[in-house]
Write a protein that holds these residues in place. Sequence first.
Motif, PDB file in Angstrom:
ATOM      1  N   PHE A 172       0.699  -1.125   0.026  1.00 52.43           N
ATOM      2  CA  PHE A 172       0.122  -0.062   0.072  1.00 52.43           C
ATOM      3  C   PHE A 172       0.938   1.327   0.179  1.00 52.43           C
ATOM      4  O   PHE A 172       0.710   2.303  -0.723  1.00 52.43           O
ATOM      5  CB  PHE A 172      -0.962   0.102   1.124  1.00 52.43           C
ATOM      6  CG  PHE A 172      -2.314  -0.228   0.783  1.00 52.43           C
ATOM      7  CD1 PHE A 172      -3.129   0.572   0.069  1.00 52.43           C
ATOM      8  CD2 PHE A 172      -3.070  -1.307   1.438  1.00 52.43           C
ATOM      9  CE1 PHE A 172      -4.432   0.352  -0.155  1.00 52.43           C
ATOM     10  CE2 PHE A 172      -4.504  -1.573   1.336  1.00 52.43           C
ATOM     11  CZ  PHE A 172      -5.104  -0.642   0.442  1.00 52.43           C
ATOM     12  N   PHE A 193      -4.101  -3.247  -2.570  1.00 53.18           N
ATOM     13  CA  PHE A 193      -5.195  -2.192  -3.101  1.00 53.18           C
ATOM     14  C   PHE A 193      -5.916  -2.942  -3.956  1.00 53.18           C
ATOM     15  O   PHE A 193      -6.647  -1.982  -4.651  1.00 53.18           O
ATOM     16  CB  PHE A 193      -4.340  -0.961  -3.300  1.00 53.18           C
ATOM     17  CG  PHE A 193      -3.302  -1.217  -4.421  1.00 53.18           C
ATOM     18  CD1 PHE A 193      -3.516  -1.309  -5.739  1.00 53.18           C
ATOM     19  CD2 PHE A 193      -1.990  -1.290  -3.799  1.00 53.18           C
ATOM     20  CE1 PHE A 193      -2.311  -1.437  -6.599  1.00 53.18           C
ATOM     21  CE2 PHE A 193      -0.755  -1.389  -4.759  1.00 53.18           C
ATOM     22  CZ  PHE A 193      -0.965  -1.604  -6.046  1.00 53.18           C
ATOM     23  N   GLY A 250      -7.104   2.984  -1.145  1.00 55.31           N
ATOM     24  CA  GLY A 250      -6.217   2.942  -2.645  1.00 55.31           C
ATOM     25  C   GLY A 250      -6.800   3.685  -3.407  1.00 55.31           C
ATOM     26  O   GLY A 250      -6.011   3.893  -4.471  1.00 55.31           O
TER      27      GLY A 250
END
Length: 467
Positions: free
Chosen positions: A196, A274, A295
């Motif tokens: 992420f 994500f 995200g």
Amino acid sequence: MHSTLLFGAFALMVGRAPDPAARAIIDTALAHMGGLSAMAAVERVQLQVMTEWQRMDFDARRTPVILSFELSTELRDYTTPAWRYSRRFYSPNGTAEVIDLVVDSVAAIGMNGRWRPQNVAYVDERDEVFTFAPERVVTLAREAADARALSDTSIAGVRYASVAATIGHFRPTLYFRRSDGLLALARFRAGQPNDFGLAPWGAMDVEIAYSRWQKLADAGVVLPMQLDVSRVGRPYKRMTTISAKINPVIPPDSFAISDSLRSGFLATARRPMFDLPMDSARIVDGRFAVFGAPGTPTGAVKVGGHWLLIEAGTAPLTIERSAAFLHRTDAGTPIDVALLTAPTGAGGIAWLARERVTTWVTEAAEPFAEGALRGWPVAGRPRLLGADRWLRIGTDSVRVETIDLPDYPRTAVVYVPSLHWAFAWPAGPVQMDYIVAHARRRGWQLDRIASVRSFPGATITPASAAR
């Protein structure tokens, strides 16, 4: 023909022969670290480490903000390879404990006595951590068939010998101080496409600095007790070793991953963190888009007959899916303008550049946007918003002004007068009073103030921001 083949074979053999200059630099370092045999014998370690997680920040006016402290106990078996990473995070709001477990190519996470599959990003992290562990990286460089000495270099007046070598998936350059022969830095370029926090940067520059060398008497080796990691040219984390044991006895069940966990990982966890469904995406009041999944861009607002994307999201994948949602639900409204204000990684800017979306970035967001674009193979560049100004979007206008907020200097406040709406990316409980005060001074009429935490923002009374 025969002579040509012989020449080619000879050239191949010469190309794979160890570089004597590189070998001499590496062997000098190994001698100071306890010798090749002692270092090569390191197969397992037990570490207790204090990590300072630093917020990646391009603001030269201050030192990096410490996001949290982490006290960890690590068990590493380099032969498997297996990693048990028991972590306790400290913050003003309390502590949190997790155990990350990575065995060969499978990862799991334990919290409160319960285990579930962990994301493949932790397999990627294990590979990097194990490659550049100080007890391994010099020995691995010695084994590299393509290790080559480069020209000496000077950094801040200190002279370094340097060696480039392929180690696993990485191609680092290792820097050794000429004064003492020890490893000082490892520099390489690589991405963390499943993570992420790191995926936004694409292929990024990474530097690991090794310091605070100490002798571990029981093992007869000398190792650094502090590692400082920088990414994209900025501090990322500092790891200080509190205790270290070489080749401890590790109970076999320390690395046990059940068949069900392994199956769950293989079925669900081998995609980016994500890569999540957008099943909660929706349009609010016909004017705001909420994408819902972690995200994705913060949101979008319909201004002057166009969708204005607010922030770019973690990666091209997430903003592409967000744009696809807008196309499906409101096909008649173009998506051709984006505004980036956040002082954080924005990998989605690569998609914006590829799609030729007009993209404005504020002063605070500009170094993050440029850092992300260096990691993605695209040609376009955003437009920098300097002074406070109006942006014309279709038949309407948006005002962007900059204010300093606690912990977030040069924050952009975006105001859409026709919607009585404002947005400031870091608007939390501490920052909100400052934003409301700014709106009051400017005479803005507001029904909502949105942020990364709340989009399109909680409804407020106009008087609360105007009186």
